[in-house]
Design a protein around this motif. Structure first.
Motif, PDB file in Angstrom:
ATOM      1  N   GLU A 295       0.737  -6.435   6.613  1.00 35.25           N
ATOM      2  CA  GLU A 295       2.140  -6.269   7.151  1.00 35.25           C
ATOM      3  C   GLU A 295       2.455  -4.774   7.146  1.00 35.25           C
ATOM      4  OE1 GLU A 295       6.750  -7.648   6.208  1.00 35.25           O
ATOM      5  OE2 GLU A 295       4.994  -8.347   4.751  1.00 35.25           O
ATOM      6  N   THR A 296       2.041  -4.053   6.194  1.00 34.05           N
ATOM      7  CA  THR A 296       2.093  -2.625   6.525  1.00 34.05           C
ATOM      8  C   THR A 296       1.110  -2.155   7.753  1.00 34.05           C
ATOM      9  OG1 THR A 296       2.536  -2.059   4.045  1.00 34.05           O
ATOM     10  CG2 THR A 296       1.593  -0.177   5.534  1.00 34.05           C
ATOM     11  N   GLN A 297       0.192  -2.435   7.833  1.00 33.23           N
ATOM     12  CA  GLN A 297      -0.716  -2.197   9.067  1.00 33.23           C
ATOM     13  C   GLN A 297      -0.042  -2.672  10.401  1.00 33.23           C
ATOM     14  OE1 GLN A 297      -4.636  -3.818   8.561  1.00 33.23           O
ATOM     15  NE2 GLN A 297      -4.678  -2.846   6.315  1.00 33.23           N
TER      16      GLN A 297
ATOM     17  N   GLU B 172       3.586   0.606  -2.087  1.00 31.11           N
ATOM     18  CA  GLU B 172       3.543   0.129  -0.677  1.00 31.11           C
ATOM     19  C   GLU B 172       4.778  -0.322  -0.177  1.00 31.11           C
ATOM     20  OE1 GLU B 172       0.786  -2.505   2.304  1.00 31.11           O
ATOM     21  OE2 GLU B 172       0.696  -2.640  -0.074  1.00 31.11           O
ATOM     22  N   LYS B 173       5.368  -1.268  -0.890  1.00 29.65           N
ATOM     23  CA  LYS B 173       6.645  -2.176  -0.511  1.00 29.65           C
ATOM     24  C   LYS B 173       7.597  -1.157  -0.237  1.00 29.65           C
ATOM     25  CE  LYS B 173       9.695  -5.665  -1.966  1.00 29.65           C
ATOM     26  NZ  LYS B 173       9.843  -6.509  -0.571  1.00 29.65           N
ATOM     27  N   SER B 174       8.058  -0.194  -1.122  1.00 32.62           N
ATOM     28  CA  SER B 174       8.891   0.903  -0.973  1.00 32.62           C
ATOM     29  C   SER B 174       8.784   1.525   0.155  1.00 32.62           C
ATOM     30  CB  SER B 174       9.400   1.502  -2.221  1.00 32.62           C
ATOM     31  OG  SER B 174       9.652   0.854  -3.067  1.00 32.62           O
TER      32      SER B 174
ATOM     33  N   THR C 193      10.521  -6.553   3.428  1.00 32.05           N
ATOM     34  CA  THR C 193       9.182  -6.903   3.780  1.00 32.05           C
ATOM     35  C   THR C 193       8.883  -7.977   2.655  1.00 32.05           C
ATOM     36  OG1 THR C 193       8.183  -5.081   2.480  1.00 32.05           O
ATOM     37  CG2 THR C 193       8.781  -4.790   4.828  1.00 32.05           C
ATOM     38  N   ASN C 194       7.805  -8.789   2.873  1.00 28.29           N
ATOM     39  CA  ASN C 194       7.384  -9.581   1.916  1.00 28.29           C
ATOM     40  C   ASN C 194       5.788  -9.134   1.312  1.00 28.29           C
ATOM     41  OD1 ASN C 194       9.254 -11.627   2.049  1.00 28.29           O
ATOM     42  ND2 ASN C 194       8.114 -11.964   4.242  1.00 28.29           N
ATOM     43  N   ILE C 195       5.715  -7.691   1.092  1.00 27.89           N
ATOM     44  CA  ILE C 195       4.665  -7.144   0.731  1.00 27.89           C
ATOM     45  C   ILE C 195       4.729  -7.220  -0.781  1.00 27.89           C
ATOM     46  CG2 ILE C 195       3.539  -4.972   0.426  1.00 27.89           C
ATOM     47  CD1 ILE C 195       4.892  -3.778   2.884  1.00 27.89           C
ATOM     48  N   ALA C 196       3.373  -7.788  -1.432  1.00 29.88           N
ATOM     49  CA  ALA C 196       3.315  -8.335  -2.831  1.00 29.88           C
ATOM     50  C   ALA C 196       3.205  -6.886  -3.602  1.00 29.88           C
ATOM     51  CB  ALA C 196       2.183  -8.805  -2.866  1.00 29.88           C
ATOM     52  N   LEU C 197       3.769  -7.040  -4.642  1.00 27.71           N
ATOM     53  CA  LEU C 197       3.723  -5.985  -5.492  1.00 27.71           C
ATOM     54  C   LEU C 197       2.352  -6.070  -6.287  1.00 27.71           C
ATOM     55  CD1 LEU C 197       7.114  -5.974  -7.507  1.00 27.71           C
ATOM     56  CD2 LEU C 197       6.468  -4.994  -5.334  1.00 27.71           C
ATOM     57  N   LYS C 198       1.969  -4.824  -6.851  1.00 26.23           N
ATOM     58  CA  LYS C 198       0.669  -4.772  -7.423  1.00 26.23           C
ATOM     59  C   LYS C 198       0.730  -4.526  -8.964  1.00 26.23           C
ATOM     60  CE  LYS C 198      -1.438  -3.451  -2.988  1.00 26.23           C
ATOM     61  NZ  LYS C 198      -2.246  -2.377  -2.353  1.00 26.23           N
ATOM     62  N   PRO C 199      -0.141  -4.982  -9.694  1.00 26.72           N
ATOM     63  CA  PRO C 199       0.058  -4.925 -11.258  1.00 26.72           C
ATOM     64  C   PRO C 199      -0.160  -3.422 -11.795  1.00 26.72           C
ATOM     65  CG  PRO C 199      -2.138  -5.860 -10.854  1.00 26.72           C
ATOM     66  CD  PRO C 199      -1.130  -5.845  -9.520  1.00 26.72           C
ATOM     67  N   ALA C 200       0.667  -2.847 -12.447  1.00 28.85           N
ATOM     68  CA  ALA C 200       0.832  -1.423 -13.133  1.00 28.85           C
ATOM     69  C   ALA C 200      -0.329  -1.186 -14.048  1.00 28.85           C
ATOM     70  CB  ALA C 200       2.173  -0.958 -13.551  1.00 28.85           C
ATOM     71  N   PHE C 201      -0.719  -2.392 -14.580  1.00 28.28           N
ATOM     72  CA  PHE C 201      -1.634  -2.188 -15.695  1.00 28.28           C
ATOM     73  C   PHE C 201      -2.809  -3.174 -15.720  1.00 28.28           C
ATOM     74  CE2 PHE C 201       2.454  -0.734 -17.513  1.00 28.28           C
ATOM     75  CZ  PHE C 201       2.121   0.385 -17.598  1.00 28.28           C
ATOM     76  N   ARG C 202      -4.039  -2.830 -16.222  1.00 28.67           N
ATOM     77  CA  ARG C 202      -5.035  -3.590 -16.030  1.00 28.67           C
ATOM     78  C   ARG C 202      -4.843  -4.800 -16.866  1.00 28.67           C
ATOM     79  NH1 ARG C 202     -10.187  -3.050 -14.481  1.00 28.67           N
ATOM     80  NH2 ARG C 202      -9.986  -0.518 -14.370  1.00 28.67           N
ATOM     81  N   PRO C 203      -5.147  -6.136 -16.566  1.00 25.61           N
ATOM     82  CA  PRO C 203      -4.653  -7.296 -17.213  1.00 25.61           C
ATOM     83  C   PRO C 203      -5.581  -7.375 -18.460  1.00 25.61           C
ATOM     84  CG  PRO C 203      -5.064  -7.924 -14.994  1.00 25.61           C
ATOM     85  CD  PRO C 203      -5.445  -6.392 -15.010  1.00 25.61           C
TER      86      PRO C 203
END
Length: 465
Positions: A52-54, A161-163, A420-430
């Motif tokens: 979507e960003t692209q 990315e979403k912001s 947008t529907n850009i998915a958020l990304k985890p801030a910390f390693r699971p």
């Protein structure tokens, strides 16, 4: 001589190989800078842009500037790496880091119509074509989630990315929903509304501050009135009536000490069947579920309405209303109104001057009304009994005020907004799961096995000499 000649040939081959390696590395480096060939191996792929960003960047055909305001000591590597990806994907994206110490009035150089303040570590998106800007604070790059174990809100996801992509869409769009904020009647100061302003702008609405109600407000706009202290003029009331005939919407908030003798404002609310009741509402001390820490900080209950069903079903119905006012709703064929939030069953309405009991029972703390105009327009009005419930930064951090505000905006301004529907990304390693131990055990076993195999191969080679 033969050995010396062989050594010279080996050195020549080594030099040629080294030279070719440098040329190849330089070529690949240039190509990576131009085409973004860098591979993102981070666990959350924070520097990898979505489709979507692209798509957004591929359709961008005019310049958008992305200014950052960090010092080298506080450089945000996530942000700087992602901005490099943006500028590589489209040459119309211009990035630059500005020193606020050297340029304290940088925003005023771009546009004179600004009411917001640039702060360190923020990001400014600006379009010279539309003269529109958007400020992203560091907190706009992160998402909060409620931690049940600690009872606090923690950073959980990256929304860089979403912001940023939504900011580019916002400043580059020719038409976006507008929110007019009234400021010339002793309303809540702009400095005390930063949490609300940031959220409204972050979600794709244009903000326009007006001293008086303008005569040319668009029908698809929203008029925001926060805690009016001086009455509307007759002319302003006429402008609002014209605005209503276009189908415009109004969001009004109140504080417990707002004056009651505002006849024009009262007439406006009466036309929607809403009356602001005298005094303030407090909770019953025994009803501990209806307040936070003290009875004057009410935790309201949401009405089971379709517009609020998403918040209720997702357990995002926790709000906080300090010293709210109550409303009385009237019935008529010219409008339809309904309560949005109410107090506990045993709440009390007290006089502001002597704390005398005025009323008790369940109180309406927020309401929504839609009016039927003669020209078939349907202007809308939402009222909230506590201004602080949607403007205070601390309340935003411990409640779902932002989700409630978004729900109201979607109802009052139903047209498409810049999101947008850009998915958020985890801030910390699971955290490692039980199944993850298999990989670790395999590595621990394979490492000495590999060393053993190499040792056997070396020994066998020596024996064969």
């Amino acid at each position: 001589m033969k050995i010396a000649k062989t050594m010279r040939h080996s050195l020549a081959y080594l030099l040629i190989f080294t030279l070719l390696s440098f040329v190849l590395i330089y070529f690949l480096d240039v190509q990576e800078a131009q085409h973004g060939w860098r591979k993102d191996l981070s666990f959350n792929a924070y520097a990898t842009t979505s489709e979507e960003t692209q798509r957004i960047l591929s359709s961008l055909n005019r310049e958008v500037y992305l200014y950052t305001f960090y010092t080298q000591a506080n450089k945000d590597e996530y942000l700087s790496t992602l901005l490099e990806s943006y500028s590589r994907l489209n040459s119309f994206i211009k990035t630059e880091n500005i020193s606020l110490a050297e340029n304290p009035h940088f925003l005023s150089k771009l546009t004179a119509a600004n009411q917001q303040e640039l702060k360190q570590d923020s990001l400014l998106a600006y379009s010279p074509a539309t003269k529109r800007y958007k400020i992203l604070a560091p907190t706009d790059m992160l998402s909060l989630s409620y931690n049940i174990q600690t009872g606090k809100y923690d950073f959980s996801d990256l929304r860089y990315e979403k912001s940023i992509s939504e900011a580019i869409l916002y400043v580059n769009s020719d038409q976006i929903p507008k929110v007019y904020i009234l400021t010339g009647h002793g309303e809540t100061p702009t400095a005390q509304m930063e949490a609300l302003l940031s959220y409204v702008q972050l979600n794709g609405y244009a903000i326009s501050f007006v001293q008086q109600v303008p005569s040319d407000m668009e029908g698809d706009a929203l008029l925001l009135i926060n805690s009016l202290k001086k009455d509307l003029s007759e002319q302003e009331l006429e402008h609002i009536q014209t605005f209503e005939k276009k189908g415009g919407s109004i969001l009004a908030t109140f504080q417990y000490d707002d004056p009651a003798d505002l006849p024009n404002y009262k007439n406006l609310l009466d036309s929607y069947g809403i009356e602001v009741l005298k005094g303030r509402v407090t909770a019953d001390k025994k009803d501990t579920a209806s307040y936070y820490q003290q009875p004057s900080y009410l935790i309201p209950y949401m009405e089971p309405l379709e517009m609020l069903s998403g918040l209720i079903s997702s357990n995002k119905d926790l709000l906080l209303m300090p010293l709210p006012k109550a409303f009385s709703l009237k019935e008529s064929n010219t409008y339809h109104n309904t309560a949005l939030l109410h107090s506990g069953e045993s709440a009390q309405r007290l006089d502001n001057e002597n704390d005398a009991l005025l009323d008790s029972g369940k109180m309406t703390l927020a309401a929504y009304s839609e009016k039927q105009m003669s020209n078939s327009a349907h202007p809308k009005l939402a009222v909230i009994g506590s201004t602080l419930s949607i403007t205070d930064e601390y309340i935003y951090s411990i409640s779902f005020a932002s989700e409630f505000v978004q729900t109201l905006l979607n109802k009052l301004l139903p047209q498409k907004i810049v999101q947008t529907n850009i998915a958020l990304k985890p801030a910390f390693r699971p955290n490692l799961m039980p199944s993850s131990k298999n990989v670790g055990v395999a590595i621990i076993i394979l490492l000495p096995v590999c060393i053993l195999l190499i040792g056997i191969a070396v020994i066998r080679h020596r024996h064969s000499l």
